[in-house]
Design a protein around this motif. Structure first.
Motif, PDB file in Angstrom:
ATOM      1  N   ILE A  54      67.344  61.570   9.297  1.00 30.49           N
ATOM      2  CA  ILE A  54      66.035  61.231   9.873  1.00 30.49           C
ATOM      3  C   ILE A  54      65.912  59.750  10.191  1.00 30.49           C
ATOM      4  CG2 ILE A  54      64.868  63.133   8.690  1.00 30.49           C
ATOM      5  CD1 ILE A  54      63.728  61.094   6.740  1.00 30.49           C
ATOM      6  N   PHE A  55      66.766  58.922   9.581  1.00 29.09           N
ATOM      7  CA  PHE A  55      66.730  57.488   9.848  1.00 29.09           C
ATOM      8  C   PHE A  55      67.912  57.038  10.708  1.00 29.09           C
ATOM      9  CE2 PHE A  55      64.293  57.101   5.631  1.00 29.09           C
ATOM     10  CZ  PHE A  55      63.071  57.218   6.287  1.00 29.09           C
ATOM     11  N   ASN A  56      68.573  57.982  11.340  1.00 28.92           N
ATOM     12  CA  ASN A  56      69.653  57.633  12.264  1.00 28.92           C
ATOM     13  C   ASN A  56      69.072  57.123  13.573  1.00 28.92           C
ATOM     14  OD1 ASN A  56      71.903  58.180  10.702  1.00 28.92           O
ATOM     15  ND2 ASN A  56      72.181  60.259  11.479  1.00 28.92           N
ATOM     16  N   PHE A  57      69.689  56.090  14.136  1.00 27.39           N
ATOM     17  CA  PHE A  57      69.346  55.690  15.496  1.00 27.39           C
ATOM     18  C   PHE A  57      69.986  56.694  16.454  1.00 27.39           C
ATOM     19  CE2 PHE A  57      69.223  51.335  13.515  1.00 27.39           C
ATOM     20  CZ  PHE A  57      67.878  51.074  13.756  1.00 27.39           C
ATOM     21  N   PRO A  58      69.300  57.075  17.559  1.00 26.28           N
ATOM     22  CA  PRO A  58      67.953  56.661  17.951  1.00 26.28           C
ATOM     23  C   PRO A  58      66.856  57.626  17.480  1.00 26.28           C
ATOM     24  CG  PRO A  58      68.976  57.822  19.751  1.00 26.28           C
ATOM     25  CD  PRO A  58      69.975  57.823  18.628  1.00 26.28           C
ATOM     26  N   PHE A  59      67.251  58.652  16.687  1.00 27.25           N
ATOM     27  CA  PHE A  59      66.269  59.655  16.235  1.00 27.25           C
ATOM     28  C   PHE A  59      65.113  59.029  15.465  1.00 27.25           C
ATOM     29  CE2 PHE A  59      64.753  62.655  12.968  1.00 27.25           C
ATOM     30  CZ  PHE A  59      64.320  63.694  13.777  1.00 27.25           C
ATOM     31  N   ILE A  60      65.358  57.927  14.786  1.00 23.00           N
ATOM     32  CA  ILE A  60      64.336  57.297  13.951  1.00 23.00           C
ATOM     33  C   ILE A  60      63.109  56.876  14.757  1.00 23.00           C
ATOM     34  CG2 ILE A  60      65.332  54.970  14.157  1.00 23.00           C
ATOM     35  CD1 ILE A  60      64.516  54.507  11.230  1.00 23.00           C
ATOM     36  N   PHE A 123      54.577  46.969  14.072  1.00 24.11           N
ATOM     37  CA  PHE A 123      54.842  47.260  12.661  1.00 24.11           C
ATOM     38  C   PHE A 123      55.844  48.400  12.524  1.00 24.11           C
ATOM     39  CE2 PHE A 123      54.062  49.007   8.483  1.00 24.11           C
ATOM     40  CZ  PHE A 123      53.816  47.893   7.690  1.00 24.11           C
ATOM     41  N   VAL A 124      55.621  49.482  13.281  1.00 22.12           N
ATOM     42  CA  VAL A 124      56.525  50.637  13.231  1.00 22.12           C
ATOM     43  C   VAL A 124      57.898  50.256  13.774  1.00 22.12           C
ATOM     44  CG1 VAL A 124      56.952  52.949  14.181  1.00 22.12           C
ATOM     45  CG2 VAL A 124      54.674  52.343  13.343  1.00 22.12           C
ATOM     46  N   PHE A 125      57.939  49.425  14.802  1.00 27.60           N
ATOM     47  CA  PHE A 125      59.205  48.966  15.375  1.00 27.60           C
ATOM     48  C   PHE A 125      60.038  48.217  14.339  1.00 27.60           C
ATOM     49  CE2 PHE A 125      61.418  45.326  17.369  1.00 27.60           C
ATOM     50  CZ  PHE A 125      62.401  46.020  18.061  1.00 27.60           C
ATOM     51  N   LEU A 126      59.422  47.247  13.672  1.00 27.59           N
ATOM     52  CA  LEU A 126      60.138  46.443  12.676  1.00 27.59           C
ATOM     53  C   LEU A 126      60.571  47.286  11.476  1.00 27.59           C
ATOM     54  CD1 LEU A 126      57.948  43.196  12.735  1.00 27.59           C
ATOM     55  CD2 LEU A 126      60.190  43.549  13.786  1.00 27.59           C
ATOM     56  N   MET A 127      59.674  48.158  11.029  1.00 33.72           N
ATOM     57  CA  MET A 127      59.994  49.016   9.886  1.00 33.72           C
ATOM     58  C   MET A 127      61.141  49.973  10.229  1.00 33.72           C
ATOM     59  SD  MET A 127      57.481  51.554   7.767  1.00 33.72           S
ATOM     60  CE  MET A 127      57.144  52.484   9.264  1.00 33.72           C
ATOM     61  N   SER A 128      61.138  50.481  11.449  1.00 34.06           N
ATOM     62  CA  SER A 128      62.192  51.397  11.880  1.00 34.06           C
ATOM     63  C   SER A 128      63.536  50.683  11.977  1.00 34.06           C
ATOM     64  CB  SER A 128      61.831  52.019  13.238  1.00 34.06           C
ATOM     65  OG  SER A 128      60.631  52.768  13.140  1.00 34.06           O
ATOM     66  N   LEU A 129      63.507  49.444  12.451  1.00 31.09           N
ATOM     67  CA  LEU A 129      64.743  48.668  12.513  1.00 31.09           C
ATOM     68  C   LEU A 129      65.344  48.486  11.117  1.00 31.09           C
ATOM     69  CD1 LEU A 129      64.293  45.731  15.070  1.00 31.09           C
ATOM     70  CD2 LEU A 129      65.838  47.691  15.238  1.00 31.09           C
ATOM     71  N   LEU A 131      64.774  50.296   8.337  1.00 25.36           N
ATOM     72  CA  LEU A 131      65.223  51.580   7.789  1.00 25.36           C
ATOM     73  C   LEU A 131      66.481  52.072   8.501  1.00 25.36           C
ATOM     74  CD1 LEU A 131      61.803  53.432   7.364  1.00 25.36           C
ATOM     75  CD2 LEU A 131      63.311  52.637   5.539  1.00 25.36           C
ATOM     76  N   GLY A 132      66.505  51.878   9.827  1.00 24.69           N
ATOM     77  CA  GLY A 132      67.651  52.332  10.595  1.00 24.69           C
ATOM     78  C   GLY A 132      68.935  51.614  10.209  1.00 24.69           C
ATOM     79  N   TYR A 133      68.861  50.301  10.115  1.00 32.52           N
ATOM     80  CA  TYR A 133      70.055  49.535   9.746  1.00 32.52           C
ATOM     81  C   TYR A 133      70.445  49.773   8.283  1.00 32.52           C
ATOM     82  CZ  TYR A 133      70.697  46.930  14.071  1.00 32.52           C
ATOM     83  OH  TYR A 133      70.991  46.582  15.368  1.00 32.52           O
ATOM     84  N   SER A 134      69.504  50.268   7.493  1.00 30.60           N
ATOM     85  CA  SER A 134      69.811  50.551   6.091  1.00 30.60           C
ATOM     86  C   SER A 134      70.465  51.914   5.904  1.00 30.60           C
ATOM     87  CB  SER A 134      68.527  50.491   5.244  1.00 30.60           C
ATOM     88  OG  SER A 134      67.941  49.207   5.290  1.00 30.60           O
ATOM     89  N   PHE A 135      70.083  52.899   6.748  1.00 26.35           N
ATOM     90  CA  PHE A 135      70.539  54.271   6.518  1.00 26.35           C
ATOM     91  C   PHE A 135      71.275  54.913   7.693  1.00 26.35           C
ATOM     92  CE2 PHE A 135      66.829  53.706   3.714  1.00 26.35           C
ATOM     93  CZ  PHE A 135      67.372  54.096   2.496  1.00 26.35           C
ATOM     94  N   SER A 136      71.159  54.346   8.884  1.00 26.53           N
ATOM     95  CA  SER A 136      71.739  55.010  10.050  1.00 26.53           C
ATOM     96  C   SER A 136      73.262  54.969  10.047  1.00 26.53           C
ATOM     97  CB  SER A 136      71.220  54.360  11.340  1.00 26.53           C
ATOM     98  OG  SER A 136      71.796  54.980  12.470  1.00 26.53           O
ATOM     99  N   SER A 137      73.843  56.052  10.551  1.00 28.24           N
ATOM    100  CA  SER A 137      75.297  56.121  10.682  1.00 28.24           C
ATOM    101  C   SER A 137      75.760  55.463  11.983  1.00 28.24           C
ATOM    102  CB  SER A 137      75.759  57.591  10.678  1.00 28.24           C
ATOM    103  OG  SER A 137      75.324  58.250   9.504  1.00 28.24           O
ATOM    104  N   PHE A 141      74.634  48.576  19.406  1.00 29.66           N
ATOM    105  CA  PHE A 141      73.454  48.035  20.096  1.00 29.66           C
ATOM    106  C   PHE A 141      72.864  49.032  21.094  1.00 29.66           C
ATOM    107  CE2 PHE A 141      71.278  45.640  23.388  1.00 29.66           C
ATOM    108  CZ  PHE A 141      70.499  44.754  22.654  1.00 29.66           C
ATOM    109  N   GLY A 142      73.742  49.660  21.882  1.00 26.95           N
ATOM    110  CA  GLY A 142      73.266  50.601  22.893  1.00 26.95           C
ATOM    111  C   GLY A 142      72.562  51.806  22.295  1.00 26.95           C
ATOM    112  N   ILE A 143      73.012  52.248  21.124  1.00 28.78           N
ATOM    113  CA  ILE A 143      72.387  53.398  20.455  1.00 28.78           C
ATOM    114  C   ILE A 143      71.085  52.984  19.776  1.00 28.78           C
ATOM    115  CG2 ILE A 143      72.658  55.077  18.587  1.00 28.78           C
ATOM    116  CD1 ILE A 143      75.620  55.147  19.184  1.00 28.78           C
ATOM    117  N   VAL A 144      71.099  51.826  19.115  1.00 29.68           N
ATOM    118  CA  VAL A 144      69.920  51.351  18.382  1.00 29.68           C
ATOM    119  C   VAL A 144      68.712  51.228  19.293  1.00 29.68           C
ATOM    120  CG1 VAL A 144      68.925  49.361  17.178  1.00 29.68           C
ATOM    121  CG2 VAL A 144      71.218  50.165  16.575  1.00 29.68           C
ATOM    122  N   PHE A 145      68.928  50.678  20.483  1.00 26.19           N
ATOM    123  CA  PHE A 145      67.787  50.397  21.354  1.00 26.19           C
ATOM    124  C   PHE A 145      67.631  51.406  22.486  1.00 26.19           C
ATOM    125  CE2 PHE A 145      68.681  46.343  19.296  1.00 26.19           C
ATOM    126  CZ  PHE A 145      67.415  46.011  18.846  1.00 26.19           C
TER     127      PHE A 145
END
Length: 278
Positions: A54-60, A123-129, A131-137, A141-145
């Motif tokens: 659920i915290f994978n980019f870009p699904f997050i 706020f949601v953007f920063l929090m997602s970043l 969480l994403g960098y903490s848990f995403s597989s 850069f292209g996937i994150v954004f």
């Protein structure tokens, strides 16, 4: 604009209830991060939400904006109360006596609505970043954004919903009745959807072509339920013979519809105030 906005923010911050509700809203938004801590180990059965992707980019971006949108009701109370207090405390009449035009008054309220929506989105953007960098597989850069249009949909959704609340606050004048009217309207839309889906067009999806123009329904269509996109849900669905596919992208038709409703709400808020004897 800065002057108008500062006036409204001062009113909100000076009101204890509004201040507490606003702080509670952003605190609850941050609680999305606690979802990562949900973990159950019962024998061979292991359940860890963060490991489900659920915290994978870009699904997050889809997941967090969908969950965060449910918390908008806390700020809805602030928006409605903000307008109701103008009548209760006589600050509306005093602002007009002090030289503020009715157009400026409505603009100040709308700017506050937009600010709330914008700050929530950031706020949601920063929090997602985080969480994403903490848990995403996936952290390329292209996937994150990619899929950042969910943030746009989130911003438009909050702006439209808060504008609706502002209109109800001006229309009804009392926060409790305005929130009650919001509940009644949601029930009315549900009845309309039910009648169209089960009575008039029972064997087709023609009903959706009509209901997409309803205000709350159009806001709901901006960010659809992301659950079926999860691989674990897809696997369960395939084993049970249930189709979980579909289009989960942001519907830009819904964006246009919600922006149109936002304009209508603000315009008629101004017309109501302009024609009302204060």
């Amino acid at each position: 604009m800065k002057r108008l906005l500062s006036i409204e923010l001062q009113k909100i911050w000076m009101n204890k209830a509004s201040r507490i509700l606003t702080l509670t809203y952003f605190i609850l938004l941050s609680f999305i991060a606690l979802i990562a801590a949900i973990k159950f180990d019962i024998g061979v059965f292991k359940f860890h939400l963060a490991e489900m992707g659920i915290f994978n980019f870009p699904f997050i971006w889809h997941f967090n904006t969908y969950v965060a949108a449910w918390m908008k009701f806390f700020l809805a109370i602030v928006i409605v109360s903000m307008m109701a207090n103008e009548y209760s405390y006589g600050t509306l009449k005093q602002n007009l006596i002090d030289g503020l035009s009715k157009k400026e008054f409505i603009l100040s309220k709308f700017l506050t609505v937009v600010l709330f929506a914008f700050v929530s989105t950031v706020f949601v953007f920063l929090m997602s970043l985080i969480l994403g960098y903490s848990f995403s597989s996936y952290t390329e850069f292209g996937i994150v954004f990619s899929d950042l249009d969910y943030l746009l949909a989130f911003f438009v959704k909050l702006t439209g919903f808060f504008s609706f609340c502002l209109f109800l606050g001006i229309l009804v004048k009392r926060s409790a009745f305005a929130l009650g009217f919001l509940l009644v309207w949601s029930i009315i839309e549900a009845i309309i959807r039910g009648v169209l889906a089960f009575k008039i067009f029972p064997n087709s999806d023609i009903d959706k072509k009509f209901t997409q123009f309803l205000p709350l329904e159009s806001m709901s269509n901006l960010i659809v339920n992301p659950g079926p996109r999860l691989s674990v849900i897809k696997n369960i669905g395939s084993q049970m013979g249930i189709e979980t596919g579909g289009d989960y992208s942001v519907d830009y038709t819904a964006v246009v519809i919600v922006l149109t409703w936002t304009f209508i709400f603000i315009y008629f808020s101004y017309k109501l105030l302009k024609n009302r004897d204060l």
